[in-house]
Design a protein around this motif. Structure first.
Motif, PDB file in Angstrom:
ATOM      1  N   THR A 172      -1.625   9.227 -10.656  1.00  0.00           N
ATOM      2  CA  THR A 172      -2.484  10.275 -10.113  1.00  0.00           C
ATOM      3  C   THR A 172      -3.235   9.759  -8.894  1.00  0.00           C
ATOM      4  N   ALA A 173      -3.799  10.678  -8.131  1.00  0.00           N
ATOM      5  CA  ALA A 173      -4.586  10.288  -6.963  1.00  0.00           C
ATOM      6  C   ALA A 173      -5.776   9.425  -7.377  1.00  0.00           C
ATOM      7  N   GLY A 174      -6.385   9.759  -8.503  1.00  0.00           N
ATOM      8  CA  GLY A 174      -7.519   8.978  -8.985  1.00  0.00           C
ATOM      9  C   GLY A 174      -7.125   7.565  -9.383  1.00  0.00           C
ATOM     10  N   GLU A 175      -5.955   7.424 -10.024  1.00  0.00           N
ATOM     11  CA  GLU A 175      -5.472   6.099 -10.397  1.00  0.00           C
ATOM     12  C   GLU A 175      -5.183   5.259  -9.162  1.00  0.00           C
ATOM     13  N   LYS A 176      -4.576   5.870  -8.155  1.00  0.00           N
ATOM     14  CA  LYS A 176      -4.272   5.143  -6.923  1.00  0.00           C
ATOM     15  C   LYS A 176      -5.554   4.664  -6.243  1.00  0.00           C
ATOM     16  N   GLU A 177      -6.572   5.501  -6.224  1.00  0.00           N
ATOM     17  CA  GLU A 177      -7.833   5.115  -5.597  1.00  0.00           C
ATOM     18  C   GLU A 177      -8.445   3.905  -6.298  1.00  0.00           C
ATOM     19  N   VAL A 188       0.837  -1.200   0.000  1.00  0.00           N
ATOM     20  CA  VAL A 188       0.000   0.000   0.000  1.00  0.00           C
ATOM     21  C   VAL A 188       0.873   1.252   0.000  1.00  0.00           C
ATOM     22  N   SER A 189       1.850   1.290   0.895  1.00  0.00           N
ATOM     23  CA  SER A 189       2.739   2.448   0.966  1.00  0.00           C
ATOM     24  C   SER A 189       3.517   2.632  -0.334  1.00  0.00           C
ATOM     25  N   TRP A 190       3.928   1.506  -0.935  1.00  0.00           N
ATOM     26  CA  TRP A 190       4.643   1.590  -2.210  1.00  0.00           C
ATOM     27  C   TRP A 190       3.781   2.251  -3.269  1.00  0.00           C
ATOM     28  N   LEU A 191       2.541   1.797  -3.409  1.00  0.00           N
ATOM     29  CA  LEU A 191       1.656   2.392  -4.407  1.00  0.00           C
ATOM     30  C   LEU A 191       1.380   3.866  -4.115  1.00  0.00           C
ATOM     31  N   GLN A 192       1.144   4.166  -2.856  1.00  0.00           N
ATOM     32  CA  GLN A 192       0.847   5.555  -2.497  1.00  0.00           C
ATOM     33  C   GLN A 192       2.022   6.490  -2.768  1.00  0.00           C
ATOM     34  N   LEU A 244      -6.024   0.754  -5.572  1.00  0.00           N
ATOM     35  CA  LEU A 244      -5.948   0.330  -4.180  1.00  0.00           C
ATOM     36  C   LEU A 244      -7.222  -0.353  -3.702  1.00  0.00           C
ATOM     37  N   TRP A 245      -8.388   0.054  -4.225  1.00  0.00           N
ATOM     38  CA  TRP A 245      -9.601  -0.569  -3.711  1.00  0.00           C
ATOM     39  C   TRP A 245     -10.805  -0.538  -4.645  1.00  0.00           C
ATOM     40  N   LYS A 246     -11.002   0.552  -5.397  1.00  0.00           N
ATOM     41  CA  LYS A 246     -12.278   0.716  -6.088  1.00  0.00           C
ATOM     42  C   LYS A 246     -12.523  -0.360  -7.146  1.00  0.00           C
ATOM     43  N   ASN A 247     -11.503  -0.674  -7.940  1.00  0.00           N
ATOM     44  CA  ASN A 247     -11.686  -1.679  -8.986  1.00  0.00           C
ATOM     45  C   ASN A 247     -12.065  -3.030  -8.404  1.00  0.00           C
ATOM     46  N   LEU A 248     -11.377  -3.437  -7.336  1.00  0.00           N
ATOM     47  CA  LEU A 248     -11.669  -4.736  -6.727  1.00  0.00           C
ATOM     48  C   LEU A 248     -12.983  -4.727  -5.955  1.00  0.00           C
TER      49      LEU A 248
END
Length: 332
Positions: A313-318, A303-307, A321-325
Motif C-alpha cells: 500500500t501507499a502507506g507501507e511504502k512511505e 526506490v523505483s523497485w519499491l514504488q 522508504l523513509w519514515k521508519n528510518l
C-alpha cells in the motif's frame, strides 16, 4: 517523499591510500589483479567486484541522485571489520574508520549518516569505542558481523555490550561476511555461499538474539538485520514449536515469535513475494529500505523497485522508504 537507505557500504580512503603506498592496511594485504584487485587476511580473499567501492564523496552523491536515494547510512564493507586482529589492532582499525566516516558524514550536507565498526573481540573496548563514535563522531550506531571469530552473540560476555548499546540508543546493524560462512565449507559451486549462505547467517543471528533472551533482557535495543533477516521469519513456526514441545531448551519466557517484531529488517530480500511475506509477519513498521550499495545492481533503483510493487500500500511504502528510518535514526 524523502528516501533513506540503511544498507550502503563504504571502503575507507585510508585503505586506498595504503594500497597506493604499497603498504598493508591493519594486517590486510593488497593483491593486484583484475579491476581493483583484492585484499588478503587470514587466508580469506576479498575481491573488489565493482569500481564504485572507490567512489569519491561527490561520485557517491551523484550515484545516489541517480538511484533516487536522499540519505545513505554508511557502514564498512564487512570483510574489513577486523575481528581477527589483536584487540589493540582492532581498536586502531575501528578508530581510524570511525573518524573518517564521521568526517565524511559532516561534509555530506545531510546526505549521509554513519555506523561505526567496533573491536568486539574485546567487549570493554567495543563499548568505549561505540560511545566515542556516537557522542564524538555523531554516528548512529554500529555495523556488526553475525559472529565473532566463530562465537555467537548469545555468549554471556556480550550482554554488557547490548546493555550499553540499549542505553545509548545506538542502532546495531547485523550483516554477515559473504566469503566467511559455513556454506563455503559445504560447497563453493553455483554461488550458493553468497545467494544462500549469507542469508542463512542472517537467520542464525536473528534466531540467536531472539531465542537466547537478549531481546527479552534488552527490550529497547535497536537492531536491524540485513537481507530481510534471511529465512528467519519463515522458520519462526518451527522455532515456536520447539519452544512449546521442548521446555528444557527454553531461554525466554515467551515463544520466539513474540520477539520478532522487536527487530527491524531491510528490504534486500530478492523479490516482491518474499518482501510481502516479511511485512505480513513483522509489520510494515519494522521493515526499512536497503540497497546493499554498491554490490547489488538495481534496475533502475531500489526506490523505483519499491514504488512499483503492487502488493504494498501507499502507506507501507512511505514507512519503508523513509519514515521508519527517520524515526529510528533521528533523521528529519
Amino acid at each position: 517523499m524523502k528516501t533513506i537507505d540503511i544498507h550502503a557500504h563504504i571502503v575507507p580512503d585510508s585503505l586506498w591510500r595504503a594500497i597506493d603506498a604499497k603498504e598493508d592496511w591493519h594486517g590486510f594485504r593488497h593483491e593486484a589483479g583484475e579491476g581493483l584487485g583484492a585484499m588478503m587476511a587470514c587466508g580469506l580473499r576479498t575481491s573488489f567486484t565493482t569500481p564504485k567501492v572507490r567512489y569519491t564523496l561527490e561520485e557517491r552523491l551523484k550515484d545516489m541522485d541517480e538511484q533516487k536515494v536522499d540519505v545513505q547510512v554508511l557502514s564498512i564493507h564487512t570483510p574489513f571489520v577486523g575481528y581477527h586482529l589483536e584487540p589493540a589492532q582492532g581498536l586502531a582499525l575501528a578508530r581510524e574508520f570511525n573518524d573518517e566516516i564521521g568526517e565524511t558524514v559532516r561534509h555530506s550536507g545531510g546526505r549521509l549518516a554513519g555506523l561505526a565498526t567496533l573491536p568486539v573481540q574485546d567487549v570493554k573496548l567495543a563499548i568505549a569505542e561505540l560511545e566515542r563514535a556516537v557522542t564524538k563522531q555523531g554516528l548512529k550506531g554500529a555495523l556488526l558481523d553475525t559472529q565473532v571469530n566463530g562465537d555467537q552473540w548469545d555468549e554471556p560476555r556480550f550482554l554488557p555490550f547490548f546493555k550499553a548499546a540499549e542505553q545509548m540508543g545506538a542502532v546495531l546493524f547485523y550483516h554477515p561476511q559473504p566469503q566467511n560462512n559455513f556454506l563455503m565449507q559445504r560447497t563453493k559451486r553455483h554461488g550458493l555461499f553468497n545467494s544462500l549462505g549469507v542469508i542463512l547467517d542472517d537467520a542464525i543471528v536473528t534466531a540467536v538474539l531472539i531465542c537466547s533472551g537478549v531481546l527479552e533482557k534488552c527490550p529497547d535495543l535497536k537492531v536491524c538485520i540485513a537481507h530481510g533477516g534471511g529465512p528467519a521469519c519463515y522458520a519462526m513456526g518451527r522455532m515456536d514449536r520447539n519452544w512449546h514441545d521442548r521446555p528444557s531448551t527454553r531461554s525466554t519466557s515467551k515463544p520466539p515469535s513474540a520477539y520478532q517484531k522487536q527487530l527491524y529488517y531491510d528490504t534486500v530480500t530478492g523479490d516482491e513475494t518474499t518482501l510481502r511475506f516479511l511485512i505480513d509477519q513483522v509489520g510494515a513498521d519494522r521493515v526499512v529500505m536497503g540497497s546493499d550499495w554498491p554490490f547489488v545492481p538495481w534496475h533502475p533503483s531500489p526506490v523505483s523497485w519499491l514504488q512499483s510493487l503492487e502488493s504494498l500500500t501507499a502507506g507501507e511504502k512511505e514507512k519503508i522508504l523513509w519514515k521508519n528510518l527517520a524515526d529510528l535514526l533521528d533523521i528529519h
